[in-house]
Design an enzyme around this catalytic site. Sequence first.
Site, PDB file in Angstrom:
ATOM      1  CB  ALA A   1      41.666  47.594 -74.187  1.00 49.78           C
TER       2      ALA A   1
ATOM      3  CG  ASN B   1      34.055  48.924 -71.795  1.00 53.75           C
ATOM      4  OD1 ASN B   1      32.857  48.693 -71.827  1.00 53.75           O
ATOM      5  ND2 ASN B   1      34.550  50.147 -71.694  1.00 53.75           N
TER       6      ASN B   1
ATOM      7  CG  HIS C   1      44.267  44.901 -69.995  1.00 50.99           C
ATOM      8  ND1 HIS C   1      43.719  45.291 -68.793  1.00 50.99           N
ATOM      9  CD2 HIS C   1      44.033  45.924 -70.853  1.00 50.99           C
ATOM     10  CE1 HIS C   1      43.168  46.480 -68.923  1.00 50.99           C
ATOM     11  NE2 HIS C   1      43.353  46.892 -70.158  1.00 50.99           N
TER      12      HIS C   1
HETATM   13  N1  LIG Z   1      35.268  47.550 -75.533  1.00 50.02           N
HETATM   14  C1  LIG Z   1      36.376  48.149 -75.110  1.00 50.02           C
HETATM   15  O1  LIG Z   1      37.421  47.551 -74.848  1.00 50.02           O
HETATM   16  C2  LIG Z   1      36.352  49.640 -74.955  1.00 50.02           C
HETATM   17  C3  LIG Z   1      37.552  50.350 -74.932  1.00 50.02           C
HETATM   18  C4  LIG Z   1      37.494  51.721 -74.802  1.00 50.02           C
HETATM   19  C5  LIG Z   1      36.275  52.373 -74.658  1.00 50.02           C
HETATM   20  N2  LIG Z   1      35.128  51.635 -74.652  1.00 50.02           N
HETATM   21  C6  LIG Z   1      33.817  52.270 -74.445  1.00 50.02           C
HETATM   22  O2  LIG Z   1      33.345  52.833 -75.654  1.00 50.02           O
HETATM   23  C7  LIG Z   1      32.508  53.951 -75.345  1.00 50.02           C
HETATM   24  C8  LIG Z   1      32.958  55.164 -76.174  1.00 50.02           C
HETATM   25  O3  LIG Z   1      34.305  55.492 -75.846  1.00 50.02           O
HETATM   26  P1  LIG Z   1      34.944  56.885 -76.298  1.00 50.02           P
HETATM   27  O4  LIG Z   1      36.369  56.860 -75.900  1.00 50.02           O
HETATM   28  O5  LIG Z   1      34.589  57.177 -77.712  1.00 50.02           O
HETATM   29  O6  LIG Z   1      34.146  57.892 -75.332  1.00 50.02           O
HETATM   30  P2  LIG Z   1      33.966  59.485 -75.505  1.00 50.02           P
HETATM   31  O7  LIG Z   1      33.597  59.994 -74.161  1.00 50.02           O
HETATM   32  O8  LIG Z   1      35.118  60.070 -76.227  1.00 50.02           O
HETATM   33  O9  LIG Z   1      32.655  59.598 -76.469  1.00 50.02           O
HETATM   34  C9  LIG Z   1      31.350  59.242 -76.089  1.00 50.02           C
HETATM   35  C10 LIG Z   1      30.363  60.088 -76.891  1.00 50.02           C
HETATM   36  O10 LIG Z   1      29.040  59.567 -76.691  1.00 50.02           O
HETATM   37  C11 LIG Z   1      28.141  60.663 -76.499  1.00 50.02           C
HETATM   38  N3  LIG Z   1      26.975  60.181 -75.741  1.00 50.02           N
HETATM   39  C12 LIG Z   1      26.850  60.013 -74.411  1.00 50.02           C
HETATM   40  N4  LIG Z   1      25.628  59.555 -74.109  1.00 50.02           N
HETATM   41  C13 LIG Z   1      24.962  59.410 -75.287  1.00 50.02           C
HETATM   42  C14 LIG Z   1      23.649  58.956 -75.640  1.00 50.02           C
HETATM   43  N5  LIG Z   1      22.774  58.577 -74.730  1.00 50.02           N
HETATM   44  N6  LIG Z   1      23.316  58.937 -76.951  1.00 50.02           N
HETATM   45  C15 LIG Z   1      24.201  59.357 -77.895  1.00 50.02           C
HETATM   46  N7  LIG Z   1      25.441  59.797 -77.629  1.00 50.02           N
HETATM   47  C16 LIG Z   1      25.826  59.812 -76.342  1.00 50.02           C
HETATM   48  C17 LIG Z   1      28.971  61.725 -75.783  1.00 50.02           C
HETATM   49  O11 LIG Z   1      28.415  63.023 -75.952  1.00 50.02           O
HETATM   50  C18 LIG Z   1      30.331  61.563 -76.469  1.00 50.02           C
HETATM   51  O12 LIG Z   1      30.443  62.386 -77.605  1.00 50.02           O
HETATM   52  C19 LIG Z   1      32.630  54.192 -73.828  1.00 50.02           C
HETATM   53  O13 LIG Z   1      31.512  53.620 -73.164  1.00 50.02           O
HETATM   54  C20 LIG Z   1      33.877  53.429 -73.458  1.00 50.02           C
HETATM   55  O14 LIG Z   1      33.835  52.936 -72.123  1.00 50.02           O
HETATM   56  C21 LIG Z   1      35.156  50.294 -74.823  1.00 50.02           C
END
Ligand SMILES: NC(=O)c1ccc[n+]([C@@H]2O[C@H](COP(=O)([O-])OP(=O)(O)OC[C@H]3O[C@@H](n4cnc5c(N)ncnc54)[C@H](O)[C@@H]3O)[C@@H](O)[C@H]2O)c1
Length: 272
Positions: free
Chosen positions: A125, A193, A223
């Site tokens: 982001a 993140n 940000h």
């Molecule tokens: N790098 C970045 O800038 C950035 C930005 C946004 C989100 N993220 C991260 O990316 C990740 C995913 O984001 P999202 O918006 O898709 O979240 P989300 O909550 O919509 O989806 C996460 C999915 O992972 C599943 N899950 C949880 N634990 C699991 C496991 N042990 N094994 C398999 N599946 C599992 C959940 O059931 C859910 O369906 C989060 O950790 C979020 O913090 C990173």
Amino acid sequence: MHKVRIGIVGCGAIGSSLAQAILSDFSERARLVALFDIDSRKARKLCRRLKHRPAVASTLGTLIRQSDFVVEAAGASCASGIAQRVISAAKDIMIMSVGGVLRDYPRLCELAKKKGSRIFIPSGAISGIDGLRAAGCGTIKKVILTTRKPVVAFRGVPYVMRKKLSLEGITSDKIIFEGSALEAIKYFPQNINVAATLSIAGIGPRRTRVRIVASPKINRNIHEVRIESTAGVIVSRTENVIHPSNPKTSYLAVLSALATLKGMLDSVNVGT
Ligand SMILES: NC(=O)c1ccc[n+]([C@@H]2O[C@H](COP(=O)([O-])OP(=O)(O)OC[C@H]3O[C@@H](n4cnc5c(N)ncnc54)[C@H](O)[C@@H]3O)[C@@H](O)[C@H]2O)c1
């Protein structure tokens, strides 16, 4: 031409968007082969929505065996364990839950070197990671992240409650926190993140500074990154639009993951 076999772990907002984009934009060079979610209903639901259906893996191990490249989009608490297993199997990984691997990052890098795997971390982001990496080939003196969020974003945040910070009726920006990225990640897991990616790409979580500001004047997360280096001063500002299916996730994070995938698949790479 051999198509890269991609498996997605985590079928939420990011995993679902990526699955659709892999099928529509990268079908010449990649094949989406498997989905895995701890909640198997989510993986099955996503699978039903896709034009070319991948397998719904019953375990993480099955998905890893079927894939050349694994996308982790599951969550901070499980990201490190997932990365460890993917890299141990000598496969490549793209990590979205960067904050979750920060502590184990040096160990994962060592393992990747030994196994010949590659770790991809999208900018997510924020913008400015390209300049930061280039500046890092010289000397970086300072990296400061200022995250501005609407006041409502701080309602119920444990750090704000513990410090008894009053945000009712504020009319100008209020600094909620100032400290290292390491502390910021501890107190504000929702910023984890961005601070982690910046730390990994730059001068580490102890030296990267983070300022978190509650602003009554904005309605989206902003940000700002300021880098001071021997190559000059670099400033970036990103005003994020939220992802339609998860208000905690920025739309840019998904696009940045797609751009990283594109970079991995393309024969031409533009930018640092
Ligand atoms: N790098 C970045 O800038 C950035 C930005 C946004 C989100 N993220 C991260 O990316 C990740 C995913 O984001 P999202 O918006 O898709 O979240 P989300 O909550 O919509 O989806 C996460 C999915 O992972 C599943 N899950 C949880 N634990 C699991 C496991 N042990 N094994 C398999 N599946 C599992 C959940 O059931 C859910 O369906 C989060 O950790 C979020 O913090 C990173």
